[in-house]
Scaffold this motif. Sequence first.
Motif, PDB file in Angstrom:
ATOM      1  N   PRO A  36       7.338  -1.125   7.231  1.00 53.48           N
ATOM      2  CA  PRO A  36       6.978  -1.114   8.612  1.00 53.48           C
ATOM      3  C   PRO A  36       7.883  -0.019   9.312  1.00 53.48           C
ATOM      4  O   PRO A  36       7.595   0.403  10.584  1.00 53.48           O
ATOM      5  N   TYR A  37       8.985   0.417   8.744  1.00 48.50           N
ATOM      6  CA  TYR A  37       9.873   1.309   9.478  1.00 48.50           C
ATOM      7  C   TYR A  37       9.590   2.582   9.144  1.00 48.50           C
ATOM      8  O   TYR A  37       9.415   3.395   9.764  1.00 48.50           O
ATOM      9  N   SER A  38       9.455   3.090   7.556  1.00 51.56           N
ATOM     10  CA  SER A  38       9.016   4.688   7.368  1.00 51.56           C
ATOM     11  C   SER A  38       7.616   4.692   7.399  1.00 51.56           C
ATOM     12  O   SER A  38       7.209   5.536   7.504  1.00 51.56           O
ATOM     13  N   ARG A  39       6.986   3.628   7.292  1.00 49.46           N
ATOM     14  CA  ARG A  39       5.320   3.600   7.023  1.00 49.46           C
ATOM     15  C   ARG A  39       5.029   4.354   5.732  1.00 49.46           C
ATOM     16  O   ARG A  39       3.857   4.993   5.843  1.00 49.46           O
ATOM     17  N   PHE A  40       5.890   4.419   4.761  1.00 45.53           N
ATOM     18  CA  PHE A  40       5.701   5.126   3.629  1.00 45.53           C
ATOM     19  C   PHE A  40       5.681   4.257   2.685  1.00 45.53           C
ATOM     20  O   PHE A  40       6.590   3.655   1.910  1.00 45.53           O
TER      21      PHE A  40
END
Length: 137
Positions: free
Chosen positions: A25-29
């Motif tokens: 959820p933070y990098s979306r990677f």
Amino acid sequence: MAETEPDLDALFAVAKAAQRQAYAPYSRFRVGAALLADDGAIYAGCNVENASYAVGACAEAGAISAMIAGGGRAIRAVLVLGDGEALVTPCGACRQRIREFATPETPILIAGPEGVRARFSLAELLPASFGPANLPA
Ligand code: THU
């Protein structure tokens, strides 16, 4: 000694399914990894991030944990899958994690959504590496 070629389609499918499960959820990677192990099984991992960013785990680390928990003891091939234009090669720490259970010749396949983009040996990604044999028995 000729090694059997890993089934790239199977590794890719497992990594793709794991990538869909990634918690990023933070990098979306989102990253998926698949390991072919010495027991013939393919083990999956995905990245698992954390609100305390530094505690997040890479897909490769998860796949190695799954392999060990499942009874595999050696890595025969690794496939890492991520989105974007650039090759999603394992980070430095994961290269060393892989090294623990692999040999310098172990293939590391790098894939994008469309398929495998590049193939390296572990030695190419982590030359002159330190491994289990460096320590006294
Ligand atoms: N990541 C992996 O899981 N494996 C790699 O090989 C490269 C990076 C993850 C860590 C983090 O959750 C996100 O990708 C962005 O760095």
